[in-house]
Structure formats: C-alpha cells, structure tokens
Design an enzyme around this catalytic site. Structure first.
Site, PDB file in Angstrom:
ATOM      1  N   GLY A   8       3.602   6.375  -9.396  1.00 16.02           N
ATOM      2  CA  GLY A   8       3.574   7.365  -8.323  1.00 16.02           C
ATOM      3  C   GLY A   8       4.511   6.920  -7.217  1.00 16.02           C
TER       4      GLY A   8
ATOM      5  N   GLN B 288       7.952   6.468   0.988  1.00 17.68           N
ATOM      6  CA  GLN B 288       8.396   5.226   0.359  1.00 17.68           C
ATOM      7  C   GLN B 288       9.898   5.199   0.097  1.00 17.68           C
ATOM      8  OE1 GLN B 288       5.075   5.468  -2.751  1.00 17.68           O
ATOM      9  NE2 GLN B 288       5.326   3.270  -2.482  1.00 17.68           N
TER      10      GLN B 288
ATOM     11  N   CYS C 168       1.197  -1.262  -5.295  1.00 18.75           N
ATOM     12  CA  CYS C 168       2.052  -0.276  -4.625  1.00 18.75           C
ATOM     13  C   CYS C 168       3.493  -0.769  -4.668  1.00 18.75           C
ATOM     14  CB  CYS C 168       1.594  -0.134  -3.177  1.00 18.75           C
ATOM     15  SG  CYS C 168       2.567   1.038  -2.228  1.00 18.75           S
ATOM     16  N   LEU C 169       4.429   0.132  -4.948  1.00 15.55           N
ATOM     17  CA  LEU C 169       5.834  -0.261  -5.031  1.00 15.55           C
ATOM     18  C   LEU C 169       6.371  -0.748  -3.692  1.00 15.55           C
ATOM     19  CD1 LEU C 169       7.279   2.537  -7.361  1.00 15.55           C
ATOM     20  CD2 LEU C 169       6.556   0.232  -7.974  1.00 15.55           C
TER      21      LEU C 169
ATOM     22  N   HIS D 172      -4.059   7.703  -3.801  1.00 15.83           N
ATOM     23  CA  HIS D 172      -3.206   6.638  -3.257  1.00 15.83           C
ATOM     24  C   HIS D 172      -1.932   7.254  -2.644  1.00 15.83           C
ATOM     25  CE1 HIS D 172      -1.180   2.524  -3.664  1.00 15.83           C
ATOM     26  NE2 HIS D 172      -0.159   3.339  -3.445  1.00 15.83           N
ATOM     27  N   GLU D 173      -1.299   8.172  -3.389  1.00 17.93           N
ATOM     28  CA  GLU D 173      -0.054   8.786  -2.904  1.00 17.93           C
ATOM     29  C   GLU D 173      -0.321   9.677  -1.691  1.00 17.93           C
ATOM     30  OE1 GLU D 173       2.615   7.547  -3.952  1.00 17.93           O
ATOM     31  OE2 GLU D 173       1.622   6.504  -5.579  1.00 17.93           O
TER      32      GLU D 173
ATOM     33  N   HIS E 231      -0.336   7.795   1.457  1.00 12.91           N
ATOM     34  CA  HIS E 231       1.013   7.476   1.962  1.00 12.91           C
ATOM     35  C   HIS E 231       1.493   8.539   2.946  1.00 12.91           C
ATOM     36  CE1 HIS E 231       2.418   3.861   0.002  1.00 12.91           C
ATOM     37  NE2 HIS E 231       2.085   4.297  -1.199  1.00 12.91           N
TER      38      HIS E 231
HETATM   39 ZN    ZN Z   1       1.854   3.105  -2.825  1.00 13.21          ZN
END
Ligand code: ZN
Length: 193
Positions: free
Chosen positions: A43, A48, A91-92, A133-134, A137
């Site tokens: 995701g 991000q 998380c990226l 989660h997304e 963000h």
């Molecule tokens: Zn994340």
C-alpha cells in the site's frame, strides 16, 4: 517521485480531497504503483510520495503481474468499524520497523476509483488492515503512533537513526525547510483540491 521517510513533515500533513482527476494525476498513480512494487510494499498513500491529496493505492499481492488486484482509493471515507484485531504492521516510510497494531476487524470504505466510479467495499483481514493503515496516512497518522509502550520502545532507536539522517539531509540541502515544503503542498492543493 520517491518515497519519503519519517520524519519528513509531509507524512504529518492532513491531506485534502481531490476535486478533479486528470491525465497528470493518472500518471502519478501509475508511478505510485511502480514505486510500491519496487519497494515490495502492499500500500502507498499520496503523503508518502510528498503529495497532499486524499488518495492511496493498494495491491495486497505486491506483484506487478497481479495488476487486476490493483486498487486506487480517491477521497476515501471509512465507516462501520466492527470488532478488533491485532497484527504486525510495517511501513515503507519507516523501513525495517515492525509492530503490532490494533485495528477494526471489519470496515466499510467508500471512495472513487481512478475512472471516477464509486467504490463501496466491506473489508476484513489483510486488505481491511492495509486500508486502515493507508487511510491513517491521509490524516498524518503513522502506525508508530498506535503502538503500545513496549513496542514503541523497540522501535525508538531506529526512529532516532531516521531523525539523525533527516537532519543531515536537511543540512546538505537535499530536503527543503518546513516553510518550503508547506508552500509546495499549498501549491499542489490549489491546483487539485
Ligand atoms: Zn505506511
């Protein structure tokens, strides 16, 4: 375009709904998928990649060959959270950090797709977790904000490392000042929101 890491200020930006989707935005979404696959993610939210819009992409398989599993959520609204479930997340934007996060076991999400169609999905399991989660963000919330004190302690050292790295990048001029970043985000909001 690249994936920004904690503590970049755009990760704390509360994103604005999109008013229009044009060819440029479609190109941006394609680039987001490509970056996500490259990073082996499942995701990726607009914040991000340093963009201020309420938009995220998901592919629970993290595989370019599985393009039919690609999901784009524009201006999403989450509702009817039911039950609760704890599982590990990463998380990226927080590389190599993992922790157990409690989320709703089931949610309903409404949004628009890239082609402007209305999406209405009831999700649970892994997909339900990714979407929550997304969605976080877009409000400037990271999974580390939802960790219990023990799990938080476990990632503290890695966070300190990222904070030091960020300060160095700023000193080298690789990352702009808060003021410069805010001005850029405001410009992108004026164009699309
Ligand atoms: Zn994340």
């Amino acid at each position: 375009m690249h994936i920004i890491q904690y503590p970049h200020p755009t990760l704390r930006h509360k994103s604005k709904p999109l008013r229009r989707v044009d060819a440029e935005l479609q190109k941006i979404v394609r680039e987001m998928f490509d970056l996500m696959y490259e990073a082996k993610g499942i995701g990726l939210a607009a914040n991000q990649v340093d963009l201020p819009w309420r938009l995220f992409v998901v592919n629970a398989k993290s595989d370019e060959g599985d393009a039919d599993r690609e999901l784009v959520f524009i201006n999403p609204v989450l509702s009817r959270g039911k039950g609760s479930d704890e599982d590990e997340e990463g998380c990226l934007s927080l590389p190599k950090m993992y922790g157990d996060v409690r989320r709703s076991a089931q949610i309903v999400i409404e949004a628009f797709s890239l082609s402007g169609e209305k999406i209405h999905l009831e999700l649970d399991g892994m997909l339900g977790r990714i979407v929550q989660h997304e969605y976080d963000h877009l409000d400037g919330v990271l999974f580390i904000d939802r960790l219990g004190p023990t799990a938080e302690l476990a990632v503290r050292e890695d966070l300190d490392d990222l904070e030091r790295r960020f300060r160095t990048q700023r000193e080298l001029g690789e990352i702009g000042s808060d003021k410069q970043i805010a001005a850029r985000l405001a410009e992108l909001e004026a164009e699309y929101c």
